[in-house]
Design an enzyme around this catalytic site. Structure first.
Site: not given
Length: 263
Positions: A15, A17, A21, A113, A115-116, A138, A190
């Site tokens: 896979d 990405g 990977i 995509g 992956d989806r 990501t 902060t």
């Protein structure tokens, strides 16, 4: 709907990405090993082949019977075709939508995509009902799949690293803080304020996207959660989820099984 893969002895799933990977070796009905590499479009096929060959030799495997892969990084797809040719005598199978038993309600279908698509395929083959498929890494993607095997559409949002980078790059005085999910509800400086805002803001965003997807599918639809941030956010979500760390690899396996079973 799960079933064993019977057409090869050793299957290598890759896979590709945007950030990592993921690589899995499937043998004897289970994922025997999983590995991860950093994604770098500057690397050559040899620079990817050497570590992959090393991974396989660690488990006493010289060649695999079949490589199946999916990529969301167009420049790396041909690179990994060359890598695959060194690891298997069989031509690699690259999975792109639509097909493999899953219809795609997306325009145009091949713009979805990989992956989806593979995640949706893996979830539907495993659960066989209306599903919310959530991948947090990501990016954050939340997709809907119908019980009769149709990818209905979904949502894409920035992942936690993008949220942190946007604050640092878009302002003069805010530092870049590695994303996390602090126990605090309010930051007292902060750095803490950014960490709380990004971490809990990301959880809130994902929760809202799931709730909106339920408006389409009904609130009985199981939530399938995967991705690099899945285990981090699972305890903070207000919905019960099914954690599936190998969902993408499983989707690749199911696609290969369908391809060779029908071929």
């Amino acid at each position: 709907m799960d079933s064993p893969l019977r057409f090869v002895d050793y299957l290598l799933a890759i896979d590709i990405g945007n950030t990592h990977i993921k690589v899995g070796l499937f043998h004897d009905g289970v994922w025997q090993e999983e590995w991860r590499l950093s994604t770098d479009v500057r690397r050559t096929a040899d620079e990817y082949r050497v570590p992959l060959r090393g991974f396989l030799r660690e488990v006493l495997v010289e060649q695999v019977d079949q490589v199946v892969m999916a990529s969301v990084v167009p420049l790396l797809a041909p690179v990994f075709h060359r890598v695959a040719s060194a690891l298997s005598d069989a031509p690699p199978l690259e999975i792109t939508p639509p097909g493999y038993g899953l219809k795609v309600q997306y325009q145009p279908p091949d713009s979805l995509g990989a992956d989806r698509f593979v995640n949706a395929l893996g979830a539907w083959r495993k659960y066989g009902t209306n599903l919310v498929v959530v991948d947090v890494g990501t990016t954050a993607t939340v997709d809907a799949v119908s019980r009769d095997g149709v990818f209905l559409g979904g949502m894409i949002a920035p992942g936690p690293h993008f949220l942190s980078q946007a604050l640092a790059q878009g302002t003069a005085r805010l530092p870049l803080i590695p994303p996390a999910i602090p126990d605090k509800l309010l930051g007292q400086n902060t750095q803490e304020a950014i960490a709380v805002g990004v971490g809990h803001g990301f959880i809130g965003m994902v929760s809202e996207l799931i709730a909106r997807t339920w408006q389409v599918l009904g609130d009985e639809a199981p939530i399938i959660l995967t991705g690099g941030w899945a285990q981090r956010i699972q305890p903070h979500l207000r919905f019960p989820v099914h954690l599936e760390p190998t969902l993408t690899l499983d989707g690749l396996r199911y696609a290969a099984e369908y391809h060779f079973g029908r071929g």
